[in-house]
Design an enzyme around this catalytic site. Structure first.
Site, PDB file in Angstrom:
ATOM      1  N   GLY A   8       0.807  -1.217   0.000  1.00 20.35           N
ATOM      2  CA  GLY A   8       0.000   0.000   0.000  1.00 20.35           C
ATOM      3  C   GLY A   8       0.838   1.263   0.000  1.00 20.35           C
ATOM      4  O   GLY A   8       0.590   2.191   0.780  1.00 20.35           O
ATOM      5  N   TYR A 147     -13.767  -3.519   9.672  1.00 23.98           N
ATOM      6  CA  TYR A 147     -12.483  -2.828   9.845  1.00 23.98           C
ATOM      7  C   TYR A 147     -11.931  -3.077  11.249  1.00 23.98           C
ATOM      8  O   TYR A 147     -10.765  -3.448  11.419  1.00 23.98           O
ATOM      9  CB  TYR A 147     -12.684  -1.333   9.597  1.00 23.98           C
ATOM     10  CG  TYR A 147     -11.408  -0.536   9.593  1.00 23.98           C
ATOM     11  CD1 TYR A 147     -10.556  -0.550   8.491  1.00 23.98           C
ATOM     12  CD2 TYR A 147     -11.050   0.243  10.692  1.00 23.98           C
ATOM     13  CE1 TYR A 147      -9.377   0.196   8.489  1.00 23.98           C
ATOM     14  CE2 TYR A 147      -9.876   0.983  10.693  1.00 23.98           C
ATOM     15  CZ  TYR A 147      -9.049   0.960   9.591  1.00 23.98           C
ATOM     16  OH  TYR A 147      -7.885   1.693   9.592  1.00 23.98           O
TER      17      TYR A 147
HETATM   18  P1  NDP Z   1      -5.274   5.202   1.930  1.00 23.17           P
HETATM   19  O1  NDP Z   1      -6.669   4.849   1.539  1.00 23.17           O
HETATM   20  O2  NDP Z   1      -4.805   6.591   1.766  1.00 23.17           O
HETATM   21  O3  NDP Z   1      -4.236   4.230   1.147  1.00 23.17           O
HETATM   22  C1  NDP Z   1      -4.442   2.844   1.187  1.00 23.17           C
HETATM   23  C2  NDP Z   1      -3.290   2.156   0.499  1.00 23.17           C
HETATM   24  O4  NDP Z   1      -3.545   0.736   0.535  1.00 23.17           O
HETATM   25  C3  NDP Z   1      -3.167   2.549  -0.970  1.00 23.17           C
HETATM   26  O5  NDP Z   1      -1.805   2.642  -1.315  1.00 23.17           O
HETATM   27  C4  NDP Z   1      -3.821   1.366  -1.678  1.00 23.17           C
HETATM   28  O6  NDP Z   1      -3.295   1.132  -2.987  1.00 23.17           O
HETATM   29  C5  NDP Z   1      -3.448   0.213  -0.781  1.00 23.17           C
HETATM   30  N1  NDP Z   1      -4.345  -0.918  -0.965  1.00 23.17           N
HETATM   31  C6  NDP Z   1      -5.669  -0.991  -0.685  1.00 23.17           C
HETATM   32  N2  NDP Z   1      -6.157  -2.192  -1.036  1.00 23.17           N
HETATM   33  C7  NDP Z   1      -5.118  -2.896  -1.554  1.00 23.17           C
HETATM   34  C8  NDP Z   1      -4.966  -4.215  -2.075  1.00 23.17           C
HETATM   35  N3  NDP Z   1      -6.003  -5.065  -2.139  1.00 23.17           N
HETATM   36  N4  NDP Z   1      -3.749  -4.597  -2.505  1.00 23.17           N
HETATM   37  C9  NDP Z   1      -2.684  -3.755  -2.443  1.00 23.17           C
HETATM   38  N5  NDP Z   1      -2.748  -2.511  -1.954  1.00 23.17           N
HETATM   39  C10 NDP Z   1      -3.952  -2.090  -1.517  1.00 23.17           C
HETATM   40  O7  NDP Z   1      -5.124   4.710   3.435  1.00 23.17           O
HETATM   41  P2  NDP Z   1      -4.174   5.230   4.613  1.00 23.17           P
HETATM   42  O8  NDP Z   1      -2.871   5.630   4.075  1.00 23.17           O
HETATM   43  O9  NDP Z   1      -4.955   6.167   5.430  1.00 23.17           O
HETATM   44  O10 NDP Z   1      -4.038   3.885   5.467  1.00 23.17           O
HETATM   45  C11 NDP Z   1      -2.872   3.078   5.446  1.00 23.17           C
HETATM   46  C12 NDP Z   1      -3.008   2.062   6.566  1.00 23.17           C
HETATM   47  O11 NDP Z   1      -3.146   2.755   7.805  1.00 23.17           O
HETATM   48  C13 NDP Z   1      -4.249   1.185   6.440  1.00 23.17           C
HETATM   49  O12 NDP Z   1      -3.961  -0.118   6.861  1.00 23.17           O
HETATM   50  C14 NDP Z   1      -5.238   1.828   7.391  1.00 23.17           C
HETATM   51  O13 NDP Z   1      -6.192   0.925   7.860  1.00 23.17           O
HETATM   52  C15 NDP Z   1      -4.296   2.296   8.480  1.00 23.17           C
HETATM   53  N6  NDP Z   1      -4.866   3.362   9.300  1.00 23.17           N
HETATM   54  C16 NDP Z   1      -5.215   4.579   8.760  1.00 23.17           C
HETATM   55  C17 NDP Z   1      -5.771   5.557   9.551  1.00 23.17           C
HETATM   56  C18 NDP Z   1      -6.202   6.885   9.041  1.00 23.17           C
HETATM   57  O14 NDP Z   1      -6.828   7.638   9.798  1.00 23.17           O
HETATM   58  N7  NDP Z   1      -5.902   7.249   7.793  1.00 23.17           N
HETATM   59  C19 NDP Z   1      -5.975   5.324  10.991  1.00 23.17           C
HETATM   60  C20 NDP Z   1      -5.589   4.024  11.446  1.00 23.17           C
HETATM   61  C21 NDP Z   1      -5.046   3.103  10.624  1.00 23.17           C
HETATM   62  P3  NDP Z   1      -4.126   1.541  -4.339  1.00 23.17           P
HETATM   63  O15 NDP Z   1      -4.753   2.867  -4.038  1.00 23.17           O
HETATM   64  O16 NDP Z   1      -3.081   1.586  -5.389  1.00 23.17           O
HETATM   65  O17 NDP Z   1      -5.116   0.454  -4.558  1.00 23.17           O
END
Ligand code: NDP
Length: 239
Positions: A8, A147
């Site tokens: 990600g 989630y």
């Molecule tokens: P974003 O939605 O901004 O980014 C999510 C990332 O995950 C993207 O790079 C996306 O890639 C990738 N991704 C999603 N599904 C897949 C998949 N099936 N295979 C490969 N890559 C995938 O999320 P955040 O940056 O906010 O979150 C990152 C992590 O932090 C997550 O695990 C989230 O649960 C956790 N988190 C975030 C919080 C927040 O407030 N933002 C709080 C707590 C935890 P692409 O777009 O190319 O598909």
């Protein structure tokens, strides 16, 4: 300098981790899925290697880990299981597809990447596995049952793997961010955002750089005796 694989990395927290760890001198490869343009942008800015891979697909993860290893020209030293998706809605309304997508991406994806990469670290007798959980995995979030369950699952995964891989000096830890300013939260209205900030003792929204700081710590040599831990990066929200 470590060979680090991050899931990600195209957006949000993952993109900040890719850029920050490249700037620190590490060799970084990252997985992305839907946003190839964003991934190319991160790659161009950082010098990291982008690999298109759906982390919920075990065969795709196996292939992607092989690509990363080949491109590194050596073993993987650390992985960061960061890829994640959220789903908001009442538990009585969640579809099978939505449930499975969240669990398979957030929890199974972390297990698949760990399964494929851990052999490198075991062979070297050292390594770092960092799972990106969430404060909701500790406290539970209303209307985010899949989630919250997936992130609570990461806590169990972290503790079990820490015991299993400890004898190989591979540490396994979980970072649990609070409310971080990324696209994942773009659907939240102003009132909800204000209320989340209000419930955060430090009184602000977190940034991806706050998470990067914790990742740097767990990657460091100084953190070699710390494993099986869940560290809140949440401004005190979940205390
Ligand atoms: P974003 O939605 O901004 O980014 C999510 C990332 O995950 C993207 O790079 C996306 O890639 C990738 N991704 C999603 N599904 C897949 C998949 N099936 N295979 C490969 N890559 C995938 O999320 P955040 O940056 O906010 O979150 C990152 C992590 O932090 C997550 O695990 C989230 O649960 C956790 N988190 C975030 C919080 C927040 O407030 N933002 C709080 C707590 C935890 P692409 O777009 O190319 O598909």
């Amino acid at each position: 300098m470590k060979n680090i694989l991050i899931s990600g990395g195209s957006r949000g927290i993952g993109a900040a981790l890719v850029k920050g760890l490249c700037a620190d001198g590490h060799r970084v490869a990252f997985l992305y899925y839907h946003h190839s343009e964003a991934a190319e942008h991160v790659a161009a800015e950082s010098g990291a290697l982008p690999i298109c891979c759906d982390v919920s697909n075990p065969d795709a993860v196996k292939a992607a880990v092989s690509v990363a290893r080949r491109e590194f020209g050596g073993k993987i030293d650390a992985i960061i299981n960061n890829a994640g998706v959220s789903h908001i809605g009442l538990s009585r309304d969640i579809s099978d597809d939505d449930w499975q997508n969240v669990i398979n991406t957030n929890l199974s994806g972390a297990m698949y990447m760990t399964r494929e990469a851990q052999g490198d670290m075991i062979a070297k007798g050292c390594g770092r596995i960092i799972n990106i959980g969430s404060m909701w995995g500790k406290t539970g979030a209303s209307c985010e049952v899949a989630y919250s369950a997936s992130k609570a699952g990461l806590r169990g995964l972290t503790m079990a793997l820490a015991k299993e891989l400890g004898p190989s000096h591979v540490t396994v830890n979980c970072i649990e961010p609070g409310f971080i300013d990324t696209e994942m939260n773009k659907s939240l209205d102003e009132e909800t955002r204000a209320s989340l900030v209000n419930d955060t003792p430090i009184g602000r929204i977190g940034t991806p750089l706050d998470v990067l700081a914790a990742v740097r710590f767990f990657l460091s040599d100084e953190a070699g005796f710390i494993t099986g831990q869940c560290l809140g990066v949440d401004g005190g929200f979940a205390v």
